[in-house]
Design a protein around this motif. Structure first.
Motif, short mmCIF file in Angstrom:
data_model
loop_
_atom_site.label_atom_id
_atom_site.label_comp_id
_atom_site.label_asym_id
_atom_site.label_seq_id
_atom_site.Cartn_x
_atom_site.Cartn_y
_atom_site.Cartn_z
N LYS A 142 -2.29 12.26 8.40
CA LYS A 142 -1.79 11.97 7.05
C LYS A 142 -1.99 13.16 6.12
O LYS A 142 -1.71 13.07 4.94
CB LYS A 142 -2.48 10.73 6.50
N SER A 159 2.12 -1.00 6.01
CA SER A 159 2.12 -2.39 5.52
C SER A 159 0.98 -2.68 4.54
O SER A 159 1.15 -3.41 3.58
CB SER A 159 2.03 -3.35 6.70
N ASP A 184 -0.72 2.66 19.62
CA ASP A 184 -1.50 2.41 18.40
C ASP A 184 -2.46 1.25 18.64
O ASP A 184 -2.25 0.46 19.57
CB ASP A 184 -0.57 2.11 17.21
N ASP A 185 -3.49 1.17 17.82
CA ASP A 185 -4.41 0.04 17.99
C ASP A 185 -3.74 -1.26 17.55
O ASP A 185 -3.84 -2.27 18.23
CB ASP A 185 -5.74 0.28 17.23
N ARG A 188 1.73 -4.07 12.80
CA ARG A 188 1.98 -5.21 11.89
C ARG A 188 3.45 -5.20 11.47
O ARG A 188 4.25 -6.01 11.91
CB ARG A 188 1.11 -5.10 10.63
N SER A 189 3.81 -4.25 10.61
CA SER A 189 5.20 -4.17 10.15
C SER A 189 6.03 -3.29 11.08
O SER A 189 7.26 -3.36 11.07
CB SER A 189 5.22 -3.55 8.75
N THR A 192 4.63 2.31 10.87
CA THR A 192 3.97 3.51 11.42
C THR A 192 4.67 3.93 12.71
O THR A 192 4.92 5.12 12.95
CB THR A 192 2.48 3.22 11.71
O1 LIG Z 1 2.59 -1.61 11.87
P1 LIG Z 1 2.05 -1.06 10.55
O2 LIG Z 1 2.33 -2.01 9.41
O3 LIG Z 1 2.53 0.31 10.29
O4 LIG Z 1 0.46 -1.06 10.65
C1 LIG Z 1 -0.23 -0.54 11.73
C2 LIG Z 1 -0.92 0.75 11.38
O5 LIG Z 1 -1.93 0.48 10.37
C3 LIG Z 1 -3.17 1.04 10.81
O6 LIG Z 1 -3.28 2.36 10.40
P2 LIG Z 1 -3.55 2.79 8.90
O7 LIG Z 1 -2.25 3.23 8.28
O8 LIG Z 1 -4.32 1.73 8.19
O9 LIG Z 1 -4.42 4.11 9.09
P3 LIG Z 1 -5.81 4.33 9.90
O10 LIG Z 1 -5.47 4.33 11.36
O11 LIG Z 1 -6.26 5.65 9.43
O12 LIG Z 1 -6.71 3.17 9.53
C4 LIG Z 1 -3.09 0.99 12.32
O13 LIG Z 1 -3.98 1.90 12.93
C5 LIG Z 1 -1.64 1.31 12.59
O14 LIG Z 1 -1.41 2.70 12.69
#
Ligand SMILES: O=P(O)(O)OC[C@H]1O[C@H](OP(=O)(O)OP(=O)(O)O)[C@H](O)[C@@H]1O
Length: 239
Positions: A142, A159, A184-185, A188-189, A192
């Motif tokens: 990021k 999200s 990814d872990d 949700r939406s 990412t």
């Molecule tokens: O399907 P989405 O709605 O995009 O959400 C999923 C994403 O959210 C979290 O990352 P986050 O952006 O919180 O960053 P992090 O991994 O640094 O916690 C997670 O690790 C995914 O990458």
């Protein structure tokens, strides 16, 4: 059987035992396996490796006591807003090893040349899986690191944030035509993951699949339909 395969089976058994040690006492494991605690303890500590026959028997027996989906579910801690801390899963190296193996077997028909994820929480699964599949792992960040000359970059709205975020990937990280698994872990939406697909396209690389530890709602089906590639998650949570 090749030496390497035989050693891998033994190490896998030790990983299974180490995982079970978190839920069972040595006394209980001794009852289950019929082996003395001292022997089990030596296996767990890696002092001695079981022979091939015992490896096969114990693996078959102990596998019945491990359900990977439940292992993930029971580690997830939810807060009052329904968000959860995935570090309790990501930090467990035995569980992550077994999960990666399971994911690799689900994707055995997919040709994968590289894994792409987003910092931060995608990285542990990506690295475990990369090791299992024998491929390299790259991750979008990021922030724009100094020392990198050229980036691919993409804007998206995660999200949980409601604000525009940018992901940056050094341009050397993906090659034209490369077959990329997006990892990814949590999904949700899917925003990412769509951003990661965008980075692949900027590089001329080909997304060939997506895999997640946890998915929320029907996003796995939606991403599968959207991109026409295999999309897997270990645990599916209702919204
Ligand atoms: O399907 P989405 O709605 O995009 O959400 C999923 C994403 O959210 C979290 O990352 P986050 O952006 O919180 O960053 P992090 O991994 O640094 O916690 C997670 O690790 C995914 O990458």
């Amino acid at each position: 059987m090749s030496q390497l395969k035989s050693v891998k089976e033994k190490l896998r058994l030790i990983t299974l035992l180490r995982l079970l040690k978190k839920s069972y006492t040595y006394e209980e494991l001794s009852k289950i396996t019929g082996l003395p605690i001292t022997v089990l303890n030596r296996y767990v500590r890696g002092k001695v490796l079981p022979n091939s026959e015992r490896t096969r028997e114990l693996t078959q027996l102990l596998s019945q006591y491990v359900n990977l989906e439940n292992e993930v579910k029971k580690r997830l801690r939810f807060d009052s807003r329904g968000f959860f801390d995935s570090m309790s899963v990501l930090s467990d190296t035995s569980l992550m090893t077994l999960l990666s193996e399971e994911i690799a077997s689900r994707l055995k028909d997919v040709e994968i040349e590289k894994i792409l994820t987003a910092a931060t929480d995608g990285i542990p699964l990506a690295v475990h899986l990369g090791r299992e599949l024998g491929v390299d792992v790259v991750y979008a960040k990021k922030k724009k690191e100094v020392g990198v000359e050229k980036f691919y970059e993409v804007n998206y709205v995660p999200s949980a944030s409601g604000s525009i975020t940018t992901l940056y990937l050094p341009s050397w990280a993906l090659s034209k035509g490369e077959k990329v698994l997006i990892v990814d872990d949590v999904v949700r939406s899917g925003e990412t993951q769509r951003a990661l697909v965008d980075l692949c396209r900027q590089a001329g690389a080909e997304p060939v699949g997506m895999v997640f530890l946890v998915s929320v709602g029907d996003i796995v089906d939606r991403l599968r339909e959207e991109y026409g590639i295999p999309v897997e998650s270990i645990v599916a949570l209702e919204r």
